[in-house]
Design an enzyme around this catalytic site. Structure first.
Site, PDB file in Angstrom:
ATOM      1  N   ASP A 130       0.958  -1.103  -0.082  1.00 40.49           N
ATOM      2  CA  ASP A 130      -0.027   0.071  -0.038  1.00 40.49           C
ATOM      3  C   ASP A 130       0.825   1.106   0.081  1.00 40.49           C
ATOM      4  OD1 ASP A 130      -2.474  -1.322  -0.141  1.00 40.49           O
ATOM      5  OD2 ASP A 130      -2.863  -0.824   1.751  1.00 40.49           O
TER       6      ASP A 130
ATOM      7  N   ASN B 180     -20.926  -3.547   0.969  1.00 38.62           N
ATOM      8  CA  ASN B 180     -21.537  -2.072   1.263  1.00 38.62           C
ATOM      9  C   ASN B 180     -22.706  -1.585   0.497  1.00 38.62           C
ATOM     10  OD1 ASN B 180     -20.482  -0.822  -1.031  1.00 38.62           O
ATOM     11  ND2 ASN B 180     -18.450  -0.439  -0.194  1.00 38.62           N
TER      12      ASN B 180
ATOM     13  N   GLY C  95     -21.434   2.520   6.397  1.00 40.73           N
ATOM     14  CA  GLY C  95     -20.287   3.409   6.916  1.00 40.73           C
ATOM     15  C   GLY C  95     -20.876   4.072   8.351  1.00 40.73           C
TER      16      GLY C  95
ATOM     17  N   GLY D  85     -13.346  -1.391   6.401  1.00 43.48           N
ATOM     18  CA  GLY D  85     -14.331  -2.658   5.723  1.00 43.48           C
ATOM     19  C   GLY D  85     -13.827  -4.050   5.961  1.00 43.48           C
ATOM     20  N   ASP D  86     -12.405  -4.058   5.595  1.00 40.83           N
ATOM     21  CA  ASP D  86     -11.696  -5.263   5.692  1.00 40.83           C
ATOM     22  C   ASP D  86     -11.370  -5.865   7.177  1.00 40.83           C
ATOM     23  OD1 ASP D  86     -11.345  -4.877   2.900  1.00 40.83           O
ATOM     24  OD2 ASP D  86      -9.425  -4.123   3.075  1.00 40.83           O
TER      25      ASP D  86
ATOM     26  N   ARG E  74      -7.055   5.332  12.890  1.00 40.32           N
ATOM     27  CA  ARG E  74      -5.680   5.087  12.827  1.00 40.32           C
ATOM     28  C   ARG E  74      -5.263   5.262  11.467  1.00 40.32           C
ATOM     29  NH1 ARG E  74      -4.500  -0.649  16.296  1.00 40.32           N
ATOM     30  NH2 ARG E  74      -5.361   0.508  18.390  1.00 40.32           N
TER      31      ARG E  74
ATOM     32  N   THR F 183     -22.799  -3.250   5.062  1.00 37.86           N
ATOM     33  CA  THR F 183     -22.068  -2.242   5.900  1.00 37.86           C
ATOM     34  C   THR F 183     -22.576  -0.672   5.402  1.00 37.86           C
ATOM     35  OG1 THR F 183     -20.061  -2.054   4.576  1.00 37.86           O
ATOM     36  CG2 THR F 183     -20.267  -3.646   6.545  1.00 37.86           C
TER      37      THR F 183
END
Length: 291
Positions: free
Chosen positions: A12, A179, A207, A238-239, A272, A205
């Site tokens: 990433d 989502n 949010g 989400g992960d 975070r 999901t």
């Protein structure tokens, strides 16, 4: 029990920006980090940090030894991760001051996994284990079919959304996580409401609005409010939710309890900056308090 996660492993490359760039705009970043990511790796780390045994099935290039070391450090079983001639996958992630993000993916080795590797990885699986996968790698439908045949519980996170890929795995699923945008896309593709899909448990999901659980056999719907936090970075939230959810179910939690645990982990994650490297462990989640 064990979670077998067929999923991506990425580097990433995260750029902090004052706002997400518009088309044609050149924008100077205010910060840069490289970390471990990929939806698959994130979910494996989350599941391991939630107390589950998680075997990751995937591939990295010769430049990805650091990623294997990092996964091992975080408690993930990496013995079923293949070495590929392709470069390790990577993601370019822009994160704005409000914590929202835009992501560009290069699949690399994630698209080079061979079926023989999947067969070998699932050889040790037992009935009642979990098989988890997403859309950043290959062989999802094959893996879901094999897992179902062995009596595993099959879970799928429908991201990044591809209508054909999602519909290919639907017949094999016990649990679908997506989502609100992905749910709408799936409804358009199938011409069915989420509640009418032939998957026993579906979690959407929402949010900052929490999530919604559809139990399609009993035709019940239950909403779960989100924990209120000030977001720093939504990348990987989400992960984290999905990894914690599967880990909770794997440990025998009722769905309601697993969802609340996963929601708390996801809320803590958005406070975070980073992805797999900053996913909270179970003690962090249990000790966290929110207003």
């Amino acid at each position: 029990m064990t979670i077998f996660n067929l999923g991506s492993i990425n580097a990433d490359l995260v750029y902090r920006v004052p706002h997400l760039p518009a088309p044609g705009e050149t924008l100077a970043a205010t910060g840069f980090t490289r970390g471990l990511g990929g939806k698959g790796a994130n979910m494996s780390v989350a599941a391991a940090r939630a107390g589950a045994r998680c075997v990751h099935i995937g591939a990295v290039g010769g430049d990805g030894v650091w990623a294997l070391d990092r996964l091992t450090e975080y408690g993930v079983d990496t013995r079923q991760i293949a070495k590929s001639d392709e470069a390790t996958g990577h993601a370019i992630i822009a994160v704005d001051e409000a914590g929202e993000n835009a992501i560009i993916l290069h699949p690399g080795a994630n698209a080079a996994l061979k079926k023989v590797g999947l067969i070998n990885a699932l050889a040790e699986a037992q009935a009642g284990d979990f098989f988890l996968t997403q859309n950043e790698t290959t062989l999802q439908a094959e893996g879901a079919r094999m897992a179902q045949a062995k009596g595993l519980r099959v879970a799928y996170a429908a991201a990044p959304f591809e209508a054909d890929a999602v519909q290919a795995v639907l017949p094999f699923l016990d649990l679908l996580v997506l989502n609100a945008v992905e749910a709408a896309q799936l409804e358009d593709a199938t011409e069915k409401s989420v509640a009418d899909l032939s998957v026993k448990d579906i979690v959407v999901t929402l949010g900052a609005d929490g999530c919604r659980w559809y139990e399609t056999e009993e035709k019940t719907v239950q909403d779960f409010p989100a924990f209120k936090v000030d977001p720093v970075d939504t990348t990987g939230a989400g992960d984290t939710f999905t990894g914690y959810l599967i880990a909770g179910l794997d440990r025998g939690m009722p769905m309601e309890q697993a969802i609340r645990l996963a929601s708390k982990a996801g809320a803590l994650m958005v406070t975070r900056l980073g992805t797999a490297d900053v996913i909270p462990d179970l003690k962090d989640v249990q000790d966290a308090s929110f207003n």
